[in-house]
Write an enzyme that holds these catalytic residues in place. Structure first.
Site, PDB file in Angstrom:
ATOM      1  N   HIS A  93       0.829  -1.198   0.000  1.00 27.30           N
ATOM      2  CA  HIS A  93       0.000   0.000   0.000  1.00 27.30           C
ATOM      3  C   HIS A  93       0.865   1.250   0.000  1.00 27.30           C
ATOM      4  CE1 HIS A  93       0.697  -1.023   4.237  1.00 27.30           C
ATOM      5  NE2 HIS A  93       0.541   0.261   4.534  1.00 27.30           N
ATOM      6  N   HIS A  95       0.663   5.425   1.043  1.00 27.48           N
ATOM      7  CA  HIS A  95      -0.016   6.473   1.797  1.00 27.48           C
ATOM      8  C   HIS A  95       0.062   7.774   1.003  1.00 27.48           C
ATOM      9  CE1 HIS A  95       0.001   4.293   5.734  1.00 27.48           C
ATOM     10  NE2 HIS A  95       1.066   3.717   5.193  1.00 27.48           N
TER      11      HIS A  95
END
Length: 130
Positions: A93, A95
């Site tokens: 992932h 951010h």
């Protein structure tokens, strides 16, 4: 066992979704560093960002790049910072964090926003997506 992000993508855990397509999913971090902190993930559960295929990695970054202008319009900031930490959830992932100073990307000082504040922020970001 599926990661929390896979469970969010599957609809098993509620989230404040920002955008999705057939390969990627973006949603608000419920423990944000700053208002408007978005997580961008591939739908395919792969633990480590650099284990993504070149195509999936490039697509993830391109998907994040499409979301960034909406964050910047919804949450006035100098820039949207990009961070890859990758230890807290075993699902690659990225951010995206609105920032006006370096301290806005402090992962040790998380905000506590109400569900209403999160919903309002998500709706505002979505309103600026093309």
């Amino acid at each position: 066992m599926a990661s929390i992000f896979s469970r969010i993508i599957a609809g098993e855990i509620p989230c404040h979704k920002i955008a999705e397509n057939d390969q990627y999913f973006a949603f608000l971090d419920v423990f944000p560093c700053a208002v408007g902190h978005v997580l961008v993930v591939p739908k395919q559960e792969i633990d480590y960002l650099f284990d993504l295929s070149d195509e999936l990695y490039a697509g993830l970054m391109a998907f994040a790049k499409q979301i960034e202008p909406a964050i910047r319009k919804a949450v006035p900031c100098k820039r949207v910072g990009v961070a890859v930490i990758g230890l807290e959830v075993p699902h690659a992932h990225v951010h995206l964090i609105p920032m006006n100073s370096m301290s806005d990307m402090n992962f040790h000082n998380k905000l506590k926003l109400s569900p209403e504040e999160l919903a309002e922020t998500a709706a505002k970001i979505r309103s600026f997506l093309n």
